[in-house]
Design a protein around this motif. Structure first.
Motif, PDB file in Angstrom:
ATOM      1  N   PRO A 112      -1.092 -16.100  -1.708  1.00 54.38           N
ATOM      2  CA  PRO A 112      -0.029 -16.101  -2.725  1.00 54.38           C
ATOM      3  C   PRO A 112      -0.175 -14.940  -3.705  1.00 54.38           C
ATOM      4  O   PRO A 112      -1.271 -14.656  -4.194  1.00 54.38           O
ATOM      5  CB  PRO A 112      -0.215 -17.456  -3.427  1.00 54.38           C
ATOM      6  N   ILE A 113       0.935 -14.263  -3.961  1.00 56.79           N
ATOM      7  CA  ILE A 113       0.976 -13.124  -4.878  1.00 56.79           C
ATOM      8  C   ILE A 113       2.284 -13.183  -5.651  1.00 56.79           C
ATOM      9  O   ILE A 113       3.141 -14.025  -5.374  1.00 56.79           O
ATOM     10  CB  ILE A 113       0.906 -11.779  -4.109  1.00 56.79           C
ATOM     11  N   TYR A 114       2.437 -12.277  -6.613  1.00 54.22           N
ATOM     12  CA  TYR A 114       3.721 -12.121  -7.296  1.00 54.22           C
ATOM     13  C   TYR A 114       4.411 -10.879  -6.749  1.00 54.22           C
ATOM     14  O   TYR A 114       3.855  -9.781  -6.796  1.00 54.22           O
ATOM     15  CB  TYR A 114       3.524 -11.990  -8.803  1.00 54.22           C
ATOM     16  N   PHE A 115       5.634 -11.062  -6.255  1.00 58.07           N
ATOM     17  CA  PHE A 115       6.376  -9.914  -5.730  1.00 58.07           C
ATOM     18  C   PHE A 115       6.677  -8.914  -6.840  1.00 58.07           C
ATOM     19  O   PHE A 115       6.715  -7.704  -6.606  1.00 58.07           O
ATOM     20  CB  PHE A 115       7.683 -10.379  -5.068  1.00 58.07           C
TER      21      PHE A 115
ATOM     22  N   MET B  11       5.758  -3.962   1.293  1.00 55.57           N
ATOM     23  CA  MET B  11       6.815  -4.760   0.667  1.00 55.57           C
ATOM     24  C   MET B  11       7.578  -5.561   1.730  1.00 55.57           C
ATOM     25  O   MET B  11       7.906  -6.733   1.524  1.00 55.57           O
ATOM     26  CB  MET B  11       7.784  -3.851  -0.084  1.00 55.57           C
ATOM     27  N   ILE B  12       7.840  -4.937   2.869  1.00 54.69           N
ATOM     28  CA  ILE B  12       8.534  -5.627   3.955  1.00 54.69           C
ATOM     29  C   ILE B  12       7.702  -6.796   4.474  1.00 54.69           C
ATOM     30  O   ILE B  12       8.208  -7.903   4.692  1.00 54.69           O
ATOM     31  CB  ILE B  12       8.853  -4.651   5.107  1.00 54.69           C
TER      32      ILE B  12
ATOM     33  N   VAL C 133      13.329   2.889   4.591  1.00 54.74           N
ATOM     34  CA  VAL C 133      13.040   1.497   4.931  1.00 54.74           C
ATOM     35  C   VAL C 133      13.283   1.248   6.412  1.00 54.74           C
ATOM     36  O   VAL C 133      12.490   0.583   7.089  1.00 54.74           O
ATOM     37  CB  VAL C 133      13.879   0.543   4.059  1.00 54.74           C
ATOM     38  N   ARG C 134      14.387   1.773   6.924  1.00 54.06           N
ATOM     39  CA  ARG C 134      14.686   1.598   8.360  1.00 54.06           C
ATOM     40  C   ARG C 134      13.565   2.203   9.210  1.00 54.06           C
ATOM     41  O   ARG C 134      13.097   1.597  10.184  1.00 54.06           O
ATOM     42  CB  ARG C 134      16.022   2.274   8.683  1.00 54.06           C
TER      43      ARG C 134
ATOM     44  N   LYS D  10      16.941  -7.301  -1.545  1.00 54.60           N
ATOM     45  CA  LYS D  10      15.953  -8.368  -1.391  1.00 54.60           C
ATOM     46  C   LYS D  10      14.533  -7.864  -1.608  1.00 54.60           C
ATOM     47  O   LYS D  10      13.691  -8.593  -2.132  1.00 54.60           O
ATOM     48  CB  LYS D  10      16.085  -9.002  -0.003  1.00 54.60           C
ATOM     49  N   ILE D  11      14.273  -6.630  -1.179  1.00 52.11           N
ATOM     50  CA  ILE D  11      12.928  -6.086  -1.398  1.00 52.11           C
ATOM     51  C   ILE D  11      12.903  -5.179  -2.637  1.00 52.11           C
ATOM     52  O   ILE D  11      11.976  -4.407  -2.838  1.00 52.11           O
ATOM     53  CB  ILE D  11      12.400  -5.336  -0.156  1.00 52.11           C
ATOM     54  N   GLU D  12      13.956  -5.293  -3.442  1.00 51.88           N
ATOM     55  CA  GLU D  12      14.044  -4.667  -4.765  1.00 51.88           C
ATOM     56  C   GLU D  12      13.960  -3.150  -4.716  1.00 51.88           C
ATOM     57  O   GLU D  12      13.250  -2.519  -5.498  1.00 51.88           O
ATOM     58  CB  GLU D  12      12.996  -5.267  -5.702  1.00 51.88           C
TER      59      GLU D  12
END
Length: 298
Positions: free
Chosen positions: A193-196, A77-78, A122-123, A106-108
């Protein structure tokens, strides 16, 4: 026999909502091609070196011993977010912001503290991702061709966050990442290209994310059907499965289960699993070309 998404009638509500959306209303994101041809680790490992093969292509990751290898859905995701931001801004310098909570948004991901919360996770994965080195080698011994690239994802980074300290959420200085030139040039030259939103729905399984991105990439240039044996598929995606008959069966089962979930968000993916492998048929990419060429907004 081909599987079809219609057979998955037990669709969860959030998958159904995604399927009902117009493609024009969904957020287009991008993934770096080097991370699609061969995938990141799926689960935690004490090893400091990781390798995946895709035909003549081999990706090798070497971890910083202080942090270890990145793994799971979070670094994927990052990477998608970093790639998209670099393309949107046309710059290797990416401003992440003063607040860790804002970056999680931002990364939902929700902002959860504690040693096992999203903030800490995440960190940790960001440090693993930004400090590893990557080697990409294309070797065709029959033709006598050997090509390679060695790079890091970033040149430098400043992360002014402490996810375990809820009292200090903001700093005067923005956190930022400056992508390494080689990595930046690669993702600008050939982003996928993808969909987040699709990544977000599939994020409970890094295998699902990997297959989804790989399929839309393969369909971007596939002109006719192609058969891929399970052995080659496992070399590319099956890092967590033993290299024996039981491991092969387990991988095949998990792959087909993942494929059924992917059909719920990408029903146009025309793929037929058989006992011996996968047949890919010419299909539309998930993100249409007219969308992929539009400027990327926030």
């Amino acid at each position: 026999m081909r599987y079809s998404p219609e057979k998955n009638s037990h669709t969860l509500d959030h998958f159904a909502v995604f399927s009902d959306q117009s493609n024009d209303s969904m957020k287009v994101s991008f993934m770096a091609r080097a991370m699609v041809l061969a995938t990141l680790p799926h689960s935690k490992s004490d090893e400091l070196t990781y390798q995946r093969k895709n035909g003549y292509y081999t990706l090798t990751m070497m971890a910083n011993p202080q942090f270890g290898l990145p793994y799971g859905s979070v670094p994927r995701m990052i990477l998608a977010w970093l790639t998209t931001e670099a393309i949107r801004k046309k710059s290797p310098e990416i401003d992440i912001g003063k607040s860790f909570a804002s970056f999680l948004k931002k990364i939902e991901l929700q902002n959860g503290g504690g040693k096992r919360g999203n903030a800490t996770r995440v960190r940790e994965q960001m440090m693993r991702l930004l400090t590893c080195s990557i080697s990409c080698i294309y070797l065709d011994k029959n033709k006598g061709i050997c090509e390679g690239e060695q790079y890091h994802i970033c040149k430098s980074f400043q992360l002014w966050w402490n996810p375990l300290n809820n009292k200090k959420k903001n700093f005067l200085t923005n956190s930022k990442i400056i992508l390494a030139k080689d990595f930046y040039d690669e993702l600008i030259k050939s982003p996928i290209p993808i969909y987040f939103d699709a990544l977000n729905l599939l994020r409970k399984s890094p295998l699902q994310i990997d297959i989804y991105v790989w399929l839309t990439y393969r369909f971007s240039f596939l002109k006719d059907k192609i058969f891929i044996p399970w052995k080659l598929i496992k070399n590319q995606f099956g890092s967590d499965y033993a290299d024996d008959s039981q491991g092969n069966r387990n991988f095949k089962k998990k792959f087909i289960q993942a494929l059924k979930k992917i059909w719920l968000v990408y029903p146009a993916a025309n793929v037929s699993p058989t006992d011996n492998g996968l047949t890919l048929y010419k299909s539309e990419t998930h993100v249409k070309k007219k969308q992929a060429n539009k400027p990327v907004d926030n």
